[in-house]
Design a protein around this motif. Structure first.
Motif, PDB file in Angstrom:
ATOM      1  N   ALA A 225       0.892  -1.228  -0.095  1.00 22.15           N
ATOM      2  CA  ALA A 225       0.329  -0.087  -0.131  1.00 22.15           C
ATOM      3  C   ALA A 225       0.291   1.375   0.331  1.00 22.15           C
ATOM      4  O   ALA A 225       2.108   1.395   0.015  1.00 22.15           O
ATOM      5  N   VAL A 226       0.380   1.737  -0.373  1.00 22.87           N
ATOM      6  CA  VAL A 226       0.988   4.002  -0.680  1.00 22.87           C
ATOM      7  C   VAL A 226       0.498   3.913   0.765  1.00 22.87           C
ATOM      8  O   VAL A 226      -1.175   4.743  -0.404  1.00 22.87           O
ATOM      9  N   LEU A 227       0.123   5.142   1.301  1.00 23.14           N
ATOM     10  CA  LEU A 227      -0.064   6.070   2.405  1.00 23.14           C
ATOM     11  C   LEU A 227       0.073   7.614   1.629  1.00 23.14           C
ATOM     12  O   LEU A 227       1.311   7.850   2.045  1.00 23.14           O
ATOM     13  N   GLN A 228      -0.986   8.291   1.030  1.00 25.61           N
ATOM     14  CA  GLN A 228      -0.506   9.909   1.111  1.00 25.61           C
ATOM     15  C   GLN A 228      -1.084  10.974   2.318  1.00 25.61           C
ATOM     16  O   GLN A 228      -2.332  10.459   2.263  1.00 25.61           O
ATOM     17  N   TYR A 229      -0.104  11.770   2.226  1.00 24.21           N
ATOM     18  CA  TYR A 229       0.110  13.108   3.301  1.00 24.21           C
ATOM     19  C   TYR A 229      -0.278  14.379   2.298  1.00 24.21           C
ATOM     20  O   TYR A 229       0.023  13.779   1.316  1.00 24.21           O
ATOM     21  N   ASP A 230       0.039  14.912   3.400  1.00 17.81           N
ATOM     22  CA  ASP A 230       0.343  16.261   2.776  1.00 17.81           C
ATOM     23  C   ASP A 230       1.716  16.374   1.579  1.00 17.81           C
ATOM     24  O   ASP A 230       0.951  17.181   0.101  1.00 17.81           O
ATOM     25  N   ARG A 231       2.073  15.629   2.033  1.00 18.44           N
ATOM     26  CA  ARG A 231       3.908  16.374   1.188  1.00 18.44           C
ATOM     27  C   ARG A 231       4.122  14.743   1.410  1.00 18.44           C
ATOM     28  O   ARG A 231       5.615  15.502   1.128  1.00 18.44           O
ATOM     29  N   ALA A 232       3.825  13.870   1.965  1.00 17.64           N
ATOM     30  CA  ALA A 232       4.657  12.900   2.099  1.00 17.64           C
ATOM     31  C   ALA A 232       3.996  11.541   1.170  1.00 17.64           C
ATOM     32  O   ALA A 232       3.022  11.752   2.055  1.00 17.64           O
ATOM     33  N   LEU A 233       5.033  10.851   1.405  1.00 18.29           N
ATOM     34  CA  LEU A 233       4.759   9.226   1.240  1.00 18.29           C
ATOM     35  C   LEU A 233       5.018   8.525   1.818  1.00 18.29           C
ATOM     36  O   LEU A 233       5.754   7.725   2.603  1.00 18.29           O
ATOM     37  N   ALA A 234       4.050   7.176   2.481  1.00 19.71           N
ATOM     38  CA  ALA A 234       4.381   6.158   3.353  1.00 19.71           C
ATOM     39  C   ALA A 234       4.564   4.580   2.508  1.00 19.71           C
ATOM     40  O   ALA A 234       2.960   4.640   1.830  1.00 19.71           O
ATOM     41  N   GLU A 235       5.312   3.711   2.278  1.00 17.46           N
ATOM     42  CA  GLU A 235       4.647   2.682   1.462  1.00 17.46           C
ATOM     43  C   GLU A 235       4.466   1.272   2.770  1.00 17.46           C
ATOM     44  O   GLU A 235       5.532   1.513   3.982  1.00 17.46           O
ATOM     45  N   VAL A 236       3.823   1.144   2.631  1.00 16.85           N
ATOM     46  CA  VAL A 236       3.621   0.050   4.003  1.00 16.85           C
ATOM     47  C   VAL A 236       3.823  -1.642   2.794  1.00 16.85           C
ATOM     48  O   VAL A 236       2.709  -1.535   2.406  1.00 16.85           O
ATOM     49  N   THR A 237       3.702  -2.712   3.438  1.00 14.39           N
ATOM     50  CA  THR A 237       4.459  -3.659   2.879  1.00 14.39           C
ATOM     51  C   THR A 237       3.670  -4.429   4.088  1.00 14.39           C
ATOM     52  O   THR A 237       4.383  -5.149   5.211  1.00 14.39           O
ATOM     53  N   SER A 238       2.858  -5.044   3.882  1.00 13.72           N
ATOM     54  CA  SER A 238       1.611  -6.160   4.701  1.00 13.72           C
ATOM     55  C   SER A 238       2.422  -8.071   4.802  1.00 13.72           C
ATOM     56  O   SER A 238       1.688  -8.482   2.859  1.00 13.72           O
ATOM     57  N   SER A 239       2.746  -9.168   5.051  1.00 15.06           N
ATOM     58  CA  SER A 239       3.039  -9.863   4.547  1.00 15.06           C
ATOM     59  C   SER A 239       3.338 -11.615   5.410  1.00 15.06           C
ATOM     60  O   SER A 239       3.715 -10.649   6.695  1.00 15.06           O
ATOM     61  N   VAL A 240       3.234 -12.595   4.687  1.00 13.12           N
ATOM     62  CA  VAL A 240       3.294 -13.503   5.486  1.00 13.12           C
ATOM     63  C   VAL A 240       3.843 -14.583   5.101  1.00 13.12           C
ATOM     64  O   VAL A 240       3.521 -15.663   5.024  1.00 13.12           O
ATOM     65  N   VAL A 241       4.769 -14.031   3.687  1.00 13.31           N
ATOM     66  CA  VAL A 241       6.037 -14.735   2.501  1.00 13.31           C
ATOM     67  C   VAL A 241       6.707 -14.022   3.017  1.00 13.31           C
ATOM     68  O   VAL A 241       7.212 -14.615   1.700  1.00 13.31           O
ATOM     69  N   HIS A 242       7.525 -13.568   4.029  1.00 12.25           N
ATOM     70  CA  HIS A 242       8.759 -12.673   4.040  1.00 12.25           C
ATOM     71  C   HIS A 242       9.406 -13.636   4.556  1.00 12.25           C
ATOM     72  O   HIS A 242       9.554 -13.862   6.055  1.00 12.25           O
ATOM     73  N   HIS A 243      11.008 -14.572   4.556  1.00 11.33           N
ATOM     74  CA  HIS A 243      11.259 -15.491   5.269  1.00 11.33           C
ATOM     75  C   HIS A 243      12.024 -15.103   5.859  1.00 11.33           C
ATOM     76  O   HIS A 243      12.530 -13.384   5.211  1.00 11.33           O
ATOM     77  N   GLY A 244      12.432 -14.894   7.501  1.00 10.69           N
ATOM     78  CA  GLY A 244      13.514 -14.112   8.169  1.00 10.69           C
ATOM     79  C   GLY A 244      12.794 -12.836   8.458  1.00 10.69           C
ATOM     80  O   GLY A 244      13.315 -12.198   9.568  1.00 10.69           O
ATOM     81  N   GLU A 245      11.744 -12.482   8.407  1.00  8.36           N
ATOM     82  CA  GLU A 245      10.754 -11.940   9.237  1.00  8.36           C
ATOM     83  C   GLU A 245      11.744 -10.259   9.495  1.00  8.36           C
ATOM     84  O   GLU A 245      11.420 -10.081  10.584  1.00  8.36           O
ATOM     85  N   GLU A 246      12.308  -9.965   8.358  1.00  2.00           N
ATOM     86  CA  GLU A 246      13.036  -8.444   8.524  1.00  2.00           C
ATOM     87  C   GLU A 246      12.114  -7.268   8.823  1.00  2.00           C
ATOM     88  O   GLU A 246      11.896  -6.491   7.611  1.00  2.00           O
ATOM     89  N   GLN A 247      12.028  -6.489  10.229  1.00  4.55           N
ATOM     90  CA  GLN A 247      10.797  -5.786  10.256  1.00  4.55           C
ATOM     91  C   GLN A 247      11.849  -4.581  10.032  1.00  4.55           C
ATOM     92  O   GLN A 247      12.431  -4.508  10.672  1.00  4.55           O
ATOM     93  N   ALA A 248      11.316  -3.324   9.911  1.00  2.00           N
ATOM     94  CA  ALA A 248      12.187  -2.139   9.561  1.00  2.00           C
ATOM     95  C   ALA A 248      10.451  -1.063   9.557  1.00  2.00           C
ATOM     96  O   ALA A 248       9.395  -1.178   9.103  1.00  2.00           O
ATOM     97  N   ILE A 249      10.984   0.233  10.204  1.00  2.00           N
ATOM     98  CA  ILE A 249      10.355   1.062   9.447  1.00  2.00           C
ATOM     99  C   ILE A 249      11.212   2.703   9.492  1.00  2.00           C
ATOM    100  O   ILE A 249      12.296   2.507  10.005  1.00  2.00           O
ATOM    101  N   VAL A 250      11.147   2.832   8.044  1.00  2.00           N
ATOM    102  CA  VAL A 250      12.697   4.133   7.999  1.00  2.00           C
ATOM    103  C   VAL A 250      11.707   5.013   7.361  1.00  2.00           C
ATOM    104  O   VAL A 250      10.774   5.055   7.078  1.00  2.00           O
ATOM    105  N   VAL A 251      11.900   6.116   8.401  1.00  2.00           N
ATOM    106  CA  VAL A 251      11.376   7.248   8.002  1.00  2.00           C
ATOM    107  C   VAL A 251      12.291   8.418   7.091  1.00  2.00           C
ATOM    108  O   VAL A 251      13.832   8.630   8.439  1.00  2.00           O
TER     109      VAL A 251
END
Length: 391
Positions: A225-251
């Motif tokens: 998903a791509v979330l739209q803010y006033d002048r910003a975008l956020a990409e959110v990947t939702s998954s149960v297919v990612h080996h290693g479960e390497e979760q992250a939030i990068v701003v």
């Protein structure tokens, strides 16, 4: 008023996640006592009571009997998502405060009924969002709130999990009717809550959904998903297919980038606009110092949230995470589903007249990626918590 007496706790639903609640309440043994367990499966609550050595705890198979027999202050609801609204409203109307597991409910209509029941009966409603009660996420939030990175321009949120096909053999998983959705609702709800907590509510959402690896499940196992803010975008990947479960939030901010797992980068430009060697060392040092000054939480995860809710019950105050917060995360999930199903951009907030606002809309409209082919009452083995939270 509860005063200084021991708070009486009931647990509704005694599956794997209930043990996390039981352990959390156990951290506050001087403040509360679990007095009752309830599960609709005959003998299941009795088995958990025996397994955990809770000899003084009473057991029930119907919430109606539990609420009629016990003088409870608070219940934890740890049942499948499709049951959350009915059970929560029943407890609130009986005068009992509620901590309900994520996701709050499969639809905004049900969420609003839960919020209304809390208000009408002057009760406390909290929705589990245990990742807010983690030192790493609290540190990231403090840095973002400081303004040191400048206005946010972009965020990458990776809610990366891995589950084998057997995961969806459990009776209530893998259908839109009983589970309410797939990984977007039941796994990424954690990261979507964190995104809304840190960045606020977006103005629009677009998304795609698929089932890439679980042929025994109707629901999606991957969404982007791509979330739209006033002048910003956020990409959110939702998954149960990612080996290693390497979760992250990068701003990414105008002046610096921060992330969990922890990393700080602060670039400045050369006269030609390219990044200068060494970057903005002064700003990076300030950010690192702010992070280092974070006061560690006394309790993290579920225990941290349970401690806050117990305080809210005693003090009759708003908990850190209330029903409105839980609803906000469900609104994001709903928007992702609408965008993916309808293949269009969805504006927020979603109005009450939107077809997807009401309960049952996803059951009627969502694609069945595959047919659910197995239904077992229990799965062997322990729940594993991945890299950040329970499911």
């Amino acid at each position: 008023m509860t005063g200084g007496r021991m708070l009486k706790i009931g647990i509704i639903g005694t599956g794997g996640i209930a043990r996390t609640h039981i352990d959390g309440y156990g951290r506050f043994a001087a403040e509360c006592a679990i007095v009752a367990l309830c599960d609709i499966a005959p003998g299941k609550a009795d088995a958990v009571r025996a397994e955990l050595g809770l000899s003084s705890v009473r057991t029930y198979e119907r919430i109606e009997d539990l609420l009629a027999a016990e003088d409870l202050d608070l219940v934890s609801i740890a049942t499948p998502p499709s049951t959350h609204a009915e059970l929560t409203v029943a407890a609130l109307r009986a005068g009992v405060d509620v901590l309900v597991e994520k996701p709050m409910a499969p639809s905004l209509e049900e969420c609003d009924a839960m919020v209304a029941a809390a208000a009408e009966n002057d009760r406390i409603l909290s929705v589990v969002a245990q990742n807010r009660f983690r030192d790493d996420m609290a540190t990231l939030k403090e840095v973002l709130d400081s303004g040191l990175i400048g206005p946010v321009s972009h965020a990458q949120v990776s809610s990366a999990w891995w589950r084998g096909t057997e995961y969806y053999d459990l009776w209530w998983r893998g259908t839109w009717e009983s589970e309410g959705g797939g990984c977007t609702l039941n796994h990424a709800i954690h990261h979507l809550d964190l995104t809304a907590w840190m960045l606020g509510a977006p103005s629009a959402v677009t998304a795609v959904l698929t089932n890439a690896a679980h042929e025994n499940s109707e629901v999606e196992d991957l969404s982007v998903a791509v979330l739209q803010y006033d002048r910003a975008l956020a990409e959110v990947t939702s998954s149960v297919v990612h080996h290693g479960e390497e979760q992250a939030i990068v701003v990414q901010g105008r002046h610096a980038r921060v992330s969990q797992p922890w990393k700080v980068v602060a670039d400045v430009a050369e006269p030609n606009g390219f990044p200068a060697a060494g970057g903005d060392a002064t700003r990076a040092t300030k950010i690192e110092a702010l992070a280092a000054a974070h006061t560690p939480l006394e309790h993290e995860g579920h225990a941290g949230q349970i401690g806050d809710v117990l305080g809210a019950v005693r003090e009759r105050r708003r908990p850190v995470v209330d029903g409105t917060d839980g609803r906000r995360a469900i609104e994001l999930v709903t928007a992702i589903y609408v965008a993916g199903i309808e293949r269009r951009t969805v504006d927020l907030p979603l109005p009450a007249h939107d077809p997807y606002y009401r309960a049952g809309a996803l059951v009627e409209r969502a694609p069945r990626f595959f047919e659910k082919t197995a239904s077992v009452a229990e799965l062997p083995g322990d729940i594993t918590v991945g890299s950040s939270s329970d499911d």
